[in-house]
Design a protein around this motif. Structure first.
Motif, PDB file in Angstrom:
ATOM      1  N   THR A 123     -12.403   7.597  14.846  1.00 66.98           N
ATOM      2  CA  THR A 123     -11.384   7.300  15.736  1.00 66.98           C
ATOM      3  C   THR A 123      -9.961   6.478  14.941  1.00 66.98           C
ATOM      4  O   THR A 123      -9.175   6.372  15.579  1.00 66.98           O
ATOM      5  N   GLN A 124     -10.482   6.088  13.859  1.00 63.99           N
ATOM      6  CA  GLN A 124      -9.490   5.405  13.077  1.00 63.99           C
ATOM      7  C   GLN A 124      -9.258   6.023  11.632  1.00 63.99           C
ATOM      8  O   GLN A 124     -10.142   6.028  10.841  1.00 63.99           O
ATOM      9  N   ILE A 125      -7.980   6.748  11.568  1.00 64.19           N
ATOM     10  CA  ILE A 125      -7.858   7.539  10.186  1.00 64.19           C
ATOM     11  C   ILE A 125      -6.906   6.236   9.184  1.00 64.19           C
ATOM     12  O   ILE A 125      -6.141   5.869   9.664  1.00 64.19           O
ATOM     13  N   TRP A 126      -7.280   6.399   8.052  1.00 71.28           N
ATOM     14  CA  TRP A 126      -6.761   5.403   7.010  1.00 71.28           C
ATOM     15  C   TRP A 126      -6.264   6.281   5.914  1.00 71.28           C
ATOM     16  O   TRP A 126      -6.318   7.196   5.747  1.00 71.28           O
ATOM     17  N   CYS A 127      -5.177   5.487   5.274  1.00 70.18           N
ATOM     18  CA  CYS A 127      -4.589   5.995   4.091  1.00 70.18           C
ATOM     19  C   CYS A 127      -4.576   4.654   3.155  1.00 70.18           C
ATOM     20  O   CYS A 127      -4.696   3.623   3.529  1.00 70.18           O
ATOM     21  N   GLN A 128      -4.046   5.081   1.996  1.00 69.56           N
ATOM     22  CA  GLN A 128      -4.007   4.125   0.704  1.00 69.56           C
ATOM     23  C   GLN A 128      -2.628   3.706   0.439  1.00 69.56           C
ATOM     24  O   GLN A 128      -1.703   4.681   0.013  1.00 69.56           O
ATOM     25  N   GLY A 129      -2.220   2.321   0.533  1.00 70.09           N
ATOM     26  CA  GLY A 129      -1.121   1.967  -0.254  1.00 70.09           C
ATOM     27  C   GLY A 129      -1.088   1.376  -1.443  1.00 70.09           C
ATOM     28  O   GLY A 129      -1.008   0.088  -1.516  1.00 70.09           O
ATOM     29  N   TYR A 130      -1.157   2.172  -2.495  1.00 68.06           N
ATOM     30  CA  TYR A 130      -1.262   1.647  -3.911  1.00 68.06           C
ATOM     31  C   TYR A 130       0.022   2.025  -4.757  1.00 68.06           C
ATOM     32  O   TYR A 130       0.839   1.068  -4.961  1.00 68.06           O
ATOM     33  N   SER A 131       0.495   3.387  -4.845  1.00 70.93           N
ATOM     34  CA  SER A 131       1.513   3.848  -5.742  1.00 70.93           C
ATOM     35  C   SER A 131       2.727   3.395  -5.486  1.00 70.93           C
ATOM     36  O   SER A 131       2.958   3.462  -4.004  1.00 70.93           O
ATOM     37  N   GLU A 132       3.586   3.155  -6.369  1.00 71.31           N
ATOM     38  CA  GLU A 132       4.754   2.774  -6.002  1.00 71.31           C
ATOM     39  C   GLU A 132       5.829   3.639  -6.928  1.00 71.31           C
ATOM     40  O   GLU A 132       5.534   4.119  -7.895  1.00 71.31           O
ATOM     41  N   PRO A 133       7.242   3.623  -6.482  1.00 75.39           N
ATOM     42  CA  PRO A 133       8.041   4.533  -7.532  1.00 75.39           C
ATOM     43  C   PRO A 133       7.967   4.167  -8.551  1.00 75.39           C
ATOM     44  O   PRO A 133       8.272   4.929  -9.733  1.00 75.39           O
ATOM     45  N   ASN A 134       7.721   2.644  -9.057  1.00 76.73           N
ATOM     46  CA  ASN A 134       7.715   2.343 -10.509  1.00 76.73           C
ATOM     47  C   ASN A 134       6.335   1.754 -10.940  1.00 76.73           C
ATOM     48  O   ASN A 134       6.225   0.861 -12.020  1.00 76.73           O
ATOM     49  N   ASN A 156       7.224  -6.425   2.632  1.00 71.44           N
ATOM     50  CA  ASN A 156       8.514  -5.778   2.528  1.00 71.44           C
ATOM     51  C   ASN A 156       8.444  -5.070   1.033  1.00 71.44           C
ATOM     52  O   ASN A 156       7.822  -5.527  -0.002  1.00 71.44           O
ATOM     53  N   GLY A 157       8.631  -3.606   0.951  1.00 66.37           N
ATOM     54  CA  GLY A 157       8.661  -2.589  -0.077  1.00 66.37           C
ATOM     55  C   GLY A 157       8.550  -1.598   0.234  1.00 66.37           C
ATOM     56  O   GLY A 157       8.530  -0.728   1.350  1.00 66.37           O
ATOM     57  N   GLN A 158       8.070  -0.589  -0.603  1.00 64.60           N
ATOM     58  CA  GLN A 158       8.037   0.755  -0.734  1.00 64.60           C
ATOM     59  C   GLN A 158       6.636   1.301  -1.348  1.00 64.60           C
ATOM     60  O   GLN A 158       6.170   1.068  -2.591  1.00 64.60           O
ATOM     61  N   LYS A 159       5.795   2.447  -0.768  1.00 63.73           N
ATOM     62  CA  LYS A 159       4.782   2.994  -1.313  1.00 63.73           C
ATOM     63  C   LYS A 159       4.946   4.457  -1.242  1.00 63.73           C
ATOM     64  O   LYS A 159       5.862   4.997  -0.539  1.00 63.73           O
ATOM     65  N   VAL A 160       4.230   5.249  -2.397  1.00 64.53           N
ATOM     66  CA  VAL A 160       4.595   6.444  -2.301  1.00 64.53           C
ATOM     67  C   VAL A 160       3.466   7.330  -2.660  1.00 64.53           C
ATOM     68  O   VAL A 160       2.467   6.795  -3.141  1.00 64.53           O
ATOM     69  N   TRP A 161       3.330   8.641  -2.319  1.00 54.97           N
ATOM     70  CA  TRP A 161       2.067   9.641  -2.478  1.00 54.97           C
ATOM     71  C   TRP A 161       1.189   9.176  -1.556  1.00 54.97           C
ATOM     72  O   TRP A 161      -0.095   9.202  -1.737  1.00 54.97           O
ATOM     73  N   THR A 162       1.494   8.645  -0.500  1.00 53.97           N
ATOM     74  CA  THR A 162       0.616   7.947   0.626  1.00 53.97           C
ATOM     75  C   THR A 162      -0.009   9.222   1.517  1.00 53.97           C
ATOM     76  O   THR A 162       0.631   9.906   2.346  1.00 53.97           O
TER      77      THR A 162
END
Length: 392
Positions: A123-134, A156-162
Motif C-alpha cells: 500500500t506504500q510505494i517507495w522511490c530512491q533519492g540518491y543521484s543528483e545532477p552533479n 532543499n535540493g534536487q534529485k535525478v533519475w528517481t
C-alpha cells in the motif's frame, strides 16, 4: 558454496511456481510479461497487494513484519520462479528490496512499526533519492541540504533519475546536513512523504519513449525529526548498507529475466534462419556462457556475504551484468534486423527485444557507471591507490 537445492527447497519451488503461474494464467493474466515499469501501474499496485495477501511480497523478512522468514535458498528460488512465470516487474521493488531491509537493519522499533506494514502490504510505494545532477555515480558529492528546524528537517535540493517517483508515496533521501562537510562526512539519511508540500516531480523522457525516471525537487520540504535513519551525519553508513541490499537476492530474479530475453533472441534467430549463421551462433553461445557464469558468481556472492556488507565479489557484479546485457541488446537487434527498427502504432510501443536494446543503453550508467565501478573495484576491492579527487 552450495550450487544445488535440497528436496525441501525444490518442494518450495513447486509451491511458489504453481501459485505464480496460476496467477499469471488467471486473475492477473493481463499484466503478464508487460515490458516496462511504467505500464499498467494501477493493476500492478493491485498485484503488489495480491502478493502481500498470500505472504509472497517480502518472503525474506521476519514473519512479524509480513514475511515468511525464508531462507536464502528459498528467496533465490522465489526470485527465479517469479521471473520464469512472466510476472511483471515489481512496482515496489525499491520498498521491498531496499527501503524495507534498510529499516529492518538500521531503523528503530518505532520506525519499523511505522513503515514496514505499508511496504509489506503493497500500500506504500517507495522511490530512491540518491543521484543528483552533479552526483550520479559519485554519491559522496551530494549537495541536497537538510537542516534541523525545531522538530523538523527542512530539505532543499534536487534529485535525478528517481524511478517511479510520480507514482510513489515515500522517498528515502541522502542529504548533506553539516555545513561545509565534504565527501561521505556530514550526510544524513531521511525518509520523506512524497505528498509533502515543497516536493515536485518532473518526468524525464527516455530513448525508448517511456518516462519511468524523474527529476525530484525539494524546496523547503519538511519531514519530522524522527524521520532519519541512524543519526545525523551517519547517513553514509546507512546508504552503503542499502547498496549492499541492492546486490542481494533479487539479482537471481534479474538473471531469470535475462534468460527470458536470451531465449527470445534464440527463438527469433530460429524463425528467420540466422540460427544457422556460425557467427550468430557463436555470439549466442558466448551470451549463454556469460549468463551461466553470472549465476554461479551471484550464488557465490550471496553465500559468502553478510547481507548488510558489500564484499569483493559484489563489487564486480554490477559492471558484469550491465556490460553483458548491453551486448545482449546489440545481439538482439542484429538478429532482428530491419524488423527490430519498426513497430505498429503512432506511439511506437516497442516489443520486448527492441525495448530491451534501447533500455540496456542505460544499464552501464545508472546504479554507478562502468567507469565508476572500475574505480570502486580498484580502490575497495584491490586496495590500489585512490584516484586524485581535488581537495575532498
Amino acid at each position: 558454496m552450495k550450487l544445488g537445492f535440497s528436496q525441501a527447497e525444490e518442494d518450495f519451488r513447486t509451491e511458489c511456481a504453481d501459485w505464480l503461474q496460476g496467477q499469471m494464467a488467471g486473475e492477473f493474466a493481463d499484466i503478464k510479461g508487460i515490458p516496462g515499469l511504467n505500464d499498467e501501474i494501477e493493476r500492478r499496485k493491485e498485484w503488489e497487494q495480491q502478493l502481500a495477501a498470500h505472504k509472497w511480497s517480502c518472503i525474506g523478512w521476519p514473519e512479524e513484519w509480513g514475511g515468511r522468514n525464508a531462507t536464502l535458498g528459498q528467496q533465490v528460488i522465489f526470485a527465479e520462479e517469479y521471473a520464469r512465470a512472466g510476472a511483471p516487474g515489481r512496482v515496489n521493488h525499491i520498498g521491498v528490496e531496499l527501503a524495507g531491509p534498510t529499516i529492518l537493519a538500521f531503523g528503530t522499533e518505532e520506525q519499523k512499526a511505522r513503515f514496514l506494514p505499508g511496504i509489506a502490504g503493497g500500500t506504500q510505494i517507495w522511490c530512491q533519492g540518491y543521484s543528483e545532477p552533479n552526483a550520479g555515480s559519485d554519491l559522496a558529492n551530494v549537495r541536497t541540504k537538510a537542516r534541523l528546524d525545531g522538530d523538523e528537517w527542512v530539505v532543499n535540493g534536487q534529485k535525478v533519475w528517481t524511478s517511479l517517483a510520480h507514482y510513489s508515496d515515500w522517498i528515502f533521501v541522502v542529504a548533506r546536513s553539516e555545513e561545509g562537510s565534504k565527501g561521505p562526512k556530514g550526510i544524513t539519511f531521511l525518509m520523506m512523504d512524497m505528498h509533502t508540500p515543497g516536493i515536485e516531480v518532473r518526468p524525464i523522457r527516455q530513448i525508448n519513449g517511456d518516462a519511468e525516471f524523474n527529476e525530484t525537487f525539494f524546496e523547503d520540504a519538511r519531514c519530522p525529526a524522527d524521520s532519519l535513519i541512524g543519526t545525523p551525519g551517519d547517513g553514509w553508513r546507512v546508504a552503503m548498507g542499502l547498496l549492499a541490499f541492492e546486490r542481494g537476492v533479487s539479482t537471481l530474479g534479474q538473471q531469470m529475466g535475462f534468460r527470458n530475453e536470451l531465449d527470445a533472441i534464440v527463438e527469433a534467430a530460429r524463425a528467420n534462419g540466422l540460427a544457422n549463421d556460425p557467427l550468430v551462433r557463436q555470439r549466442i553461445a558466448k551470451a549463454e556462457i556469460g549468463l551461466r557464469l553470472m549465476r554461479y558468481g551471484a550464488l557465490r556472492m550471496l553465500s559468502n556475504t553478510d547481507p548488510s556488507q558489500i564484499d569483493g565479489a559484489a563489487l564486480t557484479y554490477k559492471i558484469q551484468w550491465a556490460s553483458w546485457r548491453r551486448d545482449l541488446g546489440e545481439l538482439a537487434m542484429d538478429v532482428l534486423g530491419q524488423e527490430g527498427e519498426i513497430t505498429e502504432g503512432e506511439d511506437y510501443e516497442w516489443s520486448m527485444l527492441p525495448n530491451m536494446f534501447l533500455f540496456s543503453r542505460s544499464d552501464t550508467i545508472y546504479g554507478g557507471t562502468n567507469q565508476i565501478q572500475r574505480n570502486i573495484i580498484a580502490e575497495r576491492g584491490l586496495g590500489l591507490p585512490r584516484e586524485p579527487r581535488g581537495d575532498r
